[in-house]
Design a protein around this motif. Sequence first.
Motif, PDB file in Angstrom:
ATOM      1  N   ALA A  82       0.886  -1.110   0.017  1.00  0.00           N
ATOM      2  CA  ALA A  82      -0.125  -0.015   0.010  1.00  0.00           C
ATOM      3  C   ALA A  82       0.861   1.265  -0.078  1.00  0.00           C
ATOM      4  CB  ALA A  82      -1.027   0.132   1.221  1.00  0.00           C
ATOM      5  N   LEU A  83       1.951   1.184   0.848  1.00  0.00           N
ATOM      6  CA  LEU A  83       2.858   2.291   0.922  1.00  0.00           C
ATOM      7  C   LEU A  83       3.729   2.575  -0.579  1.00  0.00           C
ATOM      8  CD1 LEU A  83       5.219   2.436   3.989  1.00  0.00           C
ATOM      9  CD2 LEU A  83       3.774   4.066   3.208  1.00  0.00           C
ATOM     10  N   LEU A  84       3.808   1.659  -1.297  1.00  0.00           N
ATOM     11  CA  LEU A  84       4.735   1.821  -2.586  1.00  0.00           C
ATOM     12  C   LEU A  84       3.667   2.077  -3.400  1.00  0.00           C
ATOM     13  CD1 LEU A  84       6.834  -1.705  -2.767  1.00  0.00           C
ATOM     14  CD2 LEU A  84       7.514   0.821  -2.009  1.00  0.00           C
ATOM     15  N   LEU A  85       2.459   1.747  -3.550  1.00  0.00           N
ATOM     16  CA  LEU A  85       1.340   2.074  -4.596  1.00  0.00           C
ATOM     17  C   LEU A  85       1.077   3.597  -4.365  1.00  0.00           C
ATOM     18  CD1 LEU A  85       1.265  -0.874  -5.434  1.00  0.00           C
ATOM     19  CD2 LEU A  85      -1.252  -0.982  -5.112  1.00  0.00           C
ATOM     20  N   ARG A  86       0.996   4.000  -2.884  1.00  0.00           N
ATOM     21  CA  ARG A  86       0.762   5.389  -2.792  1.00  0.00           C
ATOM     22  C   ARG A  86       1.684   6.263  -3.427  1.00  0.00           C
ATOM     23  NH1 ARG A  86       0.544   7.339   3.337  1.00  0.00           N
ATOM     24  NH2 ARG A  86       0.872   9.512   3.119  1.00  0.00           N
ATOM     25  N   VAL A  87       3.025   5.602  -3.259  1.00  0.00           N
ATOM     26  CA  VAL A  87       4.148   6.680  -4.285  1.00  0.00           C
ATOM     27  C   VAL A  87       4.051   6.346  -5.649  1.00  0.00           C
ATOM     28  CG1 VAL A  87       6.655   6.585  -4.264  1.00  0.00           C
ATOM     29  CG2 VAL A  87       5.670   6.398  -2.147  1.00  0.00           C
ATOM     30  N   PHE A  88       3.951   5.174  -6.016  1.00  0.00           N
ATOM     31  CA  PHE A  88       4.093   4.992  -7.605  1.00  0.00           C
ATOM     32  C   PHE A  88       2.969   5.103  -8.202  1.00  0.00           C
ATOM     33  CE2 PHE A  88       8.069   2.662  -5.697  1.00  0.00           C
ATOM     34  CZ  PHE A  88       9.122   3.497  -6.193  1.00  0.00           C
ATOM     35  N   SER A  89       1.829   4.752  -7.924  1.00  0.00           N
ATOM     36  CA  SER A  89       0.717   4.799  -8.723  1.00  0.00           C
ATOM     37  C   SER A  89       0.264   6.029  -9.170  1.00  0.00           C
ATOM     38  CB  SER A  89      -0.722   3.969  -7.931  1.00  0.00           C
ATOM     39  OG  SER A  89      -1.602   3.600  -8.697  1.00  0.00           O
ATOM     40  N   ASN A  90      -0.356   6.289 -10.316  1.00  0.00           N
ATOM     41  CA  ASN A  90      -0.802   7.442 -10.755  1.00  0.00           C
ATOM     42  C   ASN A  90       0.350   8.580 -10.933  1.00  0.00           C
ATOM     43  OD1 ASN A  90      -2.575   9.719 -11.568  1.00  0.00           O
ATOM     44  ND2 ASN A  90      -2.974  10.188  -9.458  1.00  0.00           N
ATOM     45  N   GLN A  91       1.468   7.772 -11.750  1.00  0.00           N
ATOM     46  CA  GLN A  91       2.794   8.515 -12.165  1.00  0.00           C
ATOM     47  C   GLN A  91       2.870   7.960 -13.341  1.00  0.00           C
ATOM     48  OE1 GLN A  91       4.101  10.767 -10.156  1.00  0.00           O
ATOM     49  NE2 GLN A  91       2.869  10.235  -8.237  1.00  0.00           N
ATOM     50  N   THR A  92       3.745   8.889 -14.073  1.00  0.00           N
ATOM     51  CA  THR A  92       4.287   8.745 -15.399  1.00  0.00           C
ATOM     52  C   THR A  92       5.414   7.567 -15.791  1.00  0.00           C
ATOM     53  OG1 THR A  92       6.141  10.273 -15.380  1.00  0.00           O
ATOM     54  CG2 THR A  92       4.019  11.081 -16.241  1.00  0.00           C
ATOM     55  N   PRO A  93       5.549   6.764 -16.240  1.00  0.00           N
ATOM     56  CA  PRO A  93       6.647   5.738 -16.429  1.00  0.00           C
ATOM     57  C   PRO A  93       8.071   6.227 -16.096  1.00  0.00           C
ATOM     58  CG  PRO A  93       5.254   5.287 -18.081  1.00  0.00           C
ATOM     59  CD  PRO A  93       4.583   6.562 -17.541  1.00  0.00           C
ATOM     60  N   GLN A  94       8.211   7.349 -16.624  1.00  0.00           N
ATOM     61  CA  GLN A  94       9.567   8.023 -16.221  1.00  0.00           C
ATOM     62  C   GLN A  94       9.922   8.253 -15.128  1.00  0.00           C
ATOM     63  OE1 GLN A  94      12.046   8.099 -19.363  1.00  0.00           O
ATOM     64  NE2 GLN A  94      13.311   8.379 -17.204  1.00  0.00           N
ATOM     65  N   ASN A  98      12.608   7.138 -12.598  1.00  0.00           N
ATOM     66  CA  ASN A  98      13.599   7.891 -11.772  1.00  0.00           C
ATOM     67  C   ASN A  98      13.559   8.172 -10.427  1.00  0.00           C
ATOM     68  OD1 ASN A  98      14.512   8.432 -14.567  1.00  0.00           O
ATOM     69  ND2 ASN A  98      13.437  10.447 -14.688  1.00  0.00           N
ATOM     70  N   ALA A  99      12.255   7.339 -10.008  1.00  0.00           N
ATOM     71  CA  ALA A  99      12.356   7.563  -8.580  1.00  0.00           C
ATOM     72  C   ALA A  99      13.269   6.995  -7.555  1.00  0.00           C
ATOM     73  CB  ALA A  99      10.740   7.181  -8.122  1.00  0.00           C
ATOM     74  N   ASP A 100      13.703   7.769  -6.604  1.00  0.00           N
ATOM     75  CA  ASP A 100      14.396   7.117  -5.728  1.00  0.00           C
ATOM     76  C   ASP A 100      13.789   6.433  -4.611  1.00  0.00           C
ATOM     77  OD1 ASP A 100      15.115   8.358  -2.962  1.00  0.00           O
ATOM     78  OD2 ASP A 100      17.093   8.654  -3.680  1.00  0.00           O
ATOM     79  N   THR A 101      14.137   5.576  -3.886  1.00  0.00           N
ATOM     80  CA  THR A 101      13.430   4.989  -2.759  1.00  0.00           C
ATOM     81  C   THR A 101      14.023   5.013  -1.340  1.00  0.00           C
ATOM     82  OG1 THR A 101      14.334   2.796  -3.370  1.00  0.00           O
ATOM     83  CG2 THR A 101      12.123   3.246  -4.436  1.00  0.00           C
ATOM     84  N   SER A 102      14.779   6.102  -1.302  1.00  0.00           N
ATOM     85  CA  SER A 102      15.240   6.284  -0.011  1.00  0.00           C
ATOM     86  C   SER A 102      14.574   6.653   1.247  1.00  0.00           C
ATOM     87  CB  SER A 102      16.390   7.465   0.008  1.00  0.00           C
ATOM     88  OG  SER A 102      16.013   8.547  -0.382  1.00  0.00           O
ATOM     89  N   PHE A 103      13.107   7.148   1.017  1.00  0.00           N
ATOM     90  CA  PHE A 103      12.134   7.245   1.914  1.00  0.00           C
ATOM     91  C   PHE A 103      12.041   5.882   2.732  1.00  0.00           C
ATOM     92  CE2 PHE A 103       9.381   5.266  -1.095  1.00  0.00           C
ATOM     93  CZ  PHE A 103       8.407   4.642  -0.178  1.00  0.00           C
ATOM     94  N   ILE A 104      12.157   4.963   2.178  1.00  0.00           N
ATOM     95  CA  ILE A 104      12.071   3.478   2.947  1.00  0.00           C
ATOM     96  C   ILE A 104      13.083   3.557   4.054  1.00  0.00           C
ATOM     97  CG2 ILE A 104      12.193   1.217   2.727  1.00  0.00           C
ATOM     98  CD1 ILE A 104      11.157   1.419  -0.248  1.00  0.00           C
ATOM     99  N   ASP A 105      14.415   3.755   3.755  1.00  0.00           N
ATOM    100  CA  ASP A 105      15.351   3.906   4.875  1.00  0.00           C
ATOM    101  C   ASP A 105      15.118   4.820   5.859  1.00  0.00           C
ATOM    102  OD1 ASP A 105      16.767   1.803   3.543  1.00  0.00           O
ATOM    103  OD2 ASP A 105      17.822   3.189   2.302  1.00  0.00           O
ATOM    104  N   VAL A 106      14.769   6.063   5.426  1.00  0.00           N
ATOM    105  CA  VAL A 106      14.214   7.231   6.185  1.00  0.00           C
ATOM    106  C   VAL A 106      13.505   6.773   7.592  1.00  0.00           C
ATOM    107  CG1 VAL A 106      13.598   9.503   6.486  1.00  0.00           C
ATOM    108  CG2 VAL A 106      14.997   8.990   4.422  1.00  0.00           C
ATOM    109  N   ILE A 107      12.230   6.129   6.949  1.00  0.00           N
ATOM    110  CA  ILE A 107      11.354   5.680   7.832  1.00  0.00           C
ATOM    111  C   ILE A 107      11.580   4.575   8.713  1.00  0.00           C
ATOM    112  CG2 ILE A 107       9.450   6.649   6.526  1.00  0.00           C
ATOM    113  CD1 ILE A 107       8.423   4.058   5.633  1.00  0.00           C
TER     114      ILE A 107
END
Length: 140
Positions: A82-94, A98-107
Amino acid sequence: MEIKEIQEEIIDEFSFFDDWMQRYEHMISLGKSLPLIDEQNKTDEYLIKGCQSKVWVFPEFKDGKVYFTADSDAIITKGIVALLLRVFSNQTPQDILNADTSFIDVIGLKEHLSPTRANGLVSMIKQLKMYALAYQSQLN
């Protein structure tokens, strides 16, 4: 909303919790709000390989953006997806690529998961980006 903004929102949300029990409860509640995959798409084709529990992710490409629905047979995993879909859904492929996933480490998520769940998390991200790559190549 841009991916970076959504990630900042998630980091802020998780900073309100004092301990990991509260964060797990929050993830469980996020899992309950997950945009659920249509039962007919709960097939091996949409099953994420490398996850201990079963996780299905179904992609759709509409108006230049990728939309995901998902489900899992494990309650914590459902929260993670659910967390990942919140970030990646409704976005362009590019933007997904290009998305960095460091928020996973930050939390602190990865460090509080069992090794098999952490591997599953990596597999989920990899699969979401693979779907984005497939749609991106259709655009070119």
